[in-house]
Design a protein around this motif. Sequence first.
Motif, PDB file in Angstrom:
ATOM      1  N   ALA A 175       2.423   1.648  -5.893  1.00  0.00           N
ATOM      2  CA  ALA A 175       2.059   0.908  -5.014  1.00  0.00           C
ATOM      3  C   ALA A 175       1.465  -0.458  -5.167  1.00  0.00           C
ATOM      4  N   ILE A 176       1.503  -1.580  -4.304  1.00  0.00           N
ATOM      5  CA  ILE A 176       0.882  -2.815  -4.691  1.00  0.00           C
ATOM      6  C   ILE A 176       0.185  -3.059  -3.232  1.00  0.00           C
ATOM      7  N   ASP A 177      -1.086  -3.302  -3.601  1.00  0.00           N
ATOM      8  CA  ASP A 177      -2.019  -3.616  -2.431  1.00  0.00           C
ATOM      9  C   ASP A 177      -1.835  -5.013  -1.466  1.00  0.00           C
ATOM     10  N   ALA A 178      -2.633  -5.362  -0.811  1.00  0.00           N
ATOM     11  CA  ALA A 178      -2.709  -6.305  -0.012  1.00  0.00           C
ATOM     12  C   ALA A 178      -3.124  -7.538  -0.813  1.00  0.00           C
TER      13      ALA A 178
ATOM     14  N   GLY B 176       0.716  -1.298   0.010  1.00  0.00           N
ATOM     15  CA  GLY B 176       0.065  -0.005   0.031  1.00  0.00           C
ATOM     16  C   GLY B 176       0.861   1.106   0.076  1.00  0.00           C
ATOM     17  N   GLU B 177       2.447   1.334   0.397  1.00  0.00           N
ATOM     18  CA  GLU B 177       3.053   2.266   0.363  1.00  0.00           C
ATOM     19  C   GLU B 177       3.582   2.735  -1.066  1.00  0.00           C
ATOM     20  N   THR B 178       3.976   3.742  -1.448  1.00  0.00           N
ATOM     21  CA  THR B 178       4.408   4.150  -2.815  1.00  0.00           C
ATOM     22  C   THR B 178       5.885   4.193  -2.605  1.00  0.00           C
ATOM     23  N   GLY B 179       6.585   3.698  -3.735  1.00  0.00           N
ATOM     24  CA  GLY B 179       7.735   3.596  -4.169  1.00  0.00           C
ATOM     25  C   GLY B 179       8.367   3.377  -5.390  1.00  0.00           C
ATOM     26  N   LEU B 180       9.379   3.210  -5.756  1.00  0.00           N
ATOM     27  CA  LEU B 180       9.634   2.958  -7.147  1.00  0.00           C
ATOM     28  C   LEU B 180       9.325   1.377  -7.629  1.00  0.00           C
ATOM     29  N   LEU B 181       8.854   1.117  -8.643  1.00  0.00           N
ATOM     30  CA  LEU B 181       8.079  -0.295  -9.213  1.00  0.00           C
ATOM     31  C   LEU B 181       9.511  -0.910  -9.756  1.00  0.00           C
TER      32      LEU B 181
ATOM     33  N   PHE C 249      -2.557  -6.094  -6.117  1.00  0.00           N
ATOM     34  CA  PHE C 249      -2.898  -5.178  -7.326  1.00  0.00           C
ATOM     35  C   PHE C 249      -2.161  -3.858  -7.522  1.00  0.00           C
ATOM     36  N   LEU C 250      -1.760  -3.704  -8.792  1.00  0.00           N
ATOM     37  CA  LEU C 250      -0.658  -2.450  -8.947  1.00  0.00           C
ATOM     38  C   LEU C 250      -1.513  -1.299  -9.096  1.00  0.00           C
ATOM     39  N   PHE C 251      -0.868  -0.153  -8.189  1.00  0.00           N
ATOM     40  CA  PHE C 251      -1.578   1.115  -8.560  1.00  0.00           C
ATOM     41  C   PHE C 251      -0.428   2.348  -8.902  1.00  0.00           C
ATOM     42  N   LEU C 252      -0.365   2.508 -10.280  1.00  0.00           N
ATOM     43  CA  LEU C 252       0.548   3.624 -10.556  1.00  0.00           C
ATOM     44  C   LEU C 252       0.326   5.039  -9.986  1.00  0.00           C
TER      45      LEU C 252
END
Length: 504
Positions: A375-378, A351-356, A381-384
């Motif tokens: 961010a990738i959730d629990a 859930g936290e944002t960083g570099l993919l 799922f990928l969120f840009l």
Amino acid sequence: MSINPNLDRAMAQPDDALAIWFEGTSHSWREVRGFGDALEAILAAKGVSAGLPIGIVCRNNPPHAAALLSAARSDRPVVMIYTLQSLEGVANDIRKLGLAAVVALAEDWTEQAIDAAREAGTIGISCTDRASLNLSVIPGLDVLGASHQAREPQPMSISVLSSGTTGKPKLVEVSAQIFSRALATMSVSDVPGVPVRPNLAFTPISNISGLIQFLGSIARGGCVYLLERFEMESWLTALDVCAPDTLIMFAPMIHAFLEKEVPKERFGSLRAVFGGAGPLAPEVQQAFEARYGIPIYWGYGCTEIAGTAASWSPALAQEFGSTKAGSAGRAIPGVELRVVDPETGAEVPRGETGLLEARVALVGPDWIRTTDLAAIDADDFLFLRGRADQAINRGGFKILPENIANAAEEHTSVRDAVAFGIPDARLGQVPVVAIQPLDGATVTEAEVIAFLRTKLAAYAVPTRVLVMAEIPRTGALKPDLPKLKSAATQSSGLPIVATQQGRC
């Protein structure tokens, strides 16, 4: 090594089978193979052996498409030379790459390009025009340089310009094996036993997305409809001709179809739309699906892995479609994704944002770091969240352009928005936003500035707003940042409706 068995089968179709549509003309596989045979005969006569790479100054037209297919059929490595640059840039590429031969339109063989090829000892091959399949050797560029004759043969690969996902755009060599994987990802929605209709290739086949569109249509449907760029009416005409069951679309296209209220009947053949190359607002996706009754499956990929890294599927949409709006889906089989801290490289919590980062089995064991914030959730799922390399540093404050653009698009008169930074002597950089009003709407810079002050932190409010008749885009429909930055700093060269100096 063959790129893909399905592509091999498509290229071995009967002589009278259709291969390429282009601007009201068509070419059969007899013509396409004949062009390839003529090209290989010229190369052999000039001493360019099968394992030596050739370059294509590539446009979306039949001779370049046929040259690319010839290279694939002959297992010859090929380098795509980008045409959406200056003539000097094309010449510099020819000189720098030092290829055994280069194929280009007659109009692209400028004096600069000819001089560059002569210096590099490169055989120059000219295609007469954009529609016909005729070629000849450029006078004075008919002798292979001695340095090429001693080179070792190379395996089949296609080198393309990256989009900058893993840093500054660069030429990336993509192996036949990786391309085979990319084409396989395009077939995930195909129904066994149901013939696939040919598709439209409208983004430049000199970059990865356009190349996969083009080769995917050939491999899956046996032929392709080539368009030099996306223009709505010609695109819809091509859609009528091909009647494909699936299509690739990008966010600006979906916006445009909704705004122009394109009749539902024009999309009558479609059962699914796939897309990527940038975010799609959930409300826009919902509006398109509601109006046309066609599901959209969004995804994410980059040049370095030659295809999709994450995507939605019908099964995922059925289970999670209502709860994961705005996601680019989950990692596809054979791909691992993680999000890391840009400083330490340590994986961040869900859930936290960083570099993919991505790891692809066919590419190798290493993690490939992108410049995409995500961010990738629990539930995986990928969120840009934007691009780290385009963050604006305003006197020490980091601003994501996407946050400004998303806020501007909330204005009721704004159709499209792109934010970016320009140099500033005092602060290092300051933000600017270009907006395109809805058809018939009027909006001023002062209105947009006032609106954004209610949406953004003070340091993120743009110092300037460009109200433009149309936001310039590249052939891949991404914002043309060099043109936008030039307009912001010089106030010239683009159809700017109104510009004023905004203050924060």
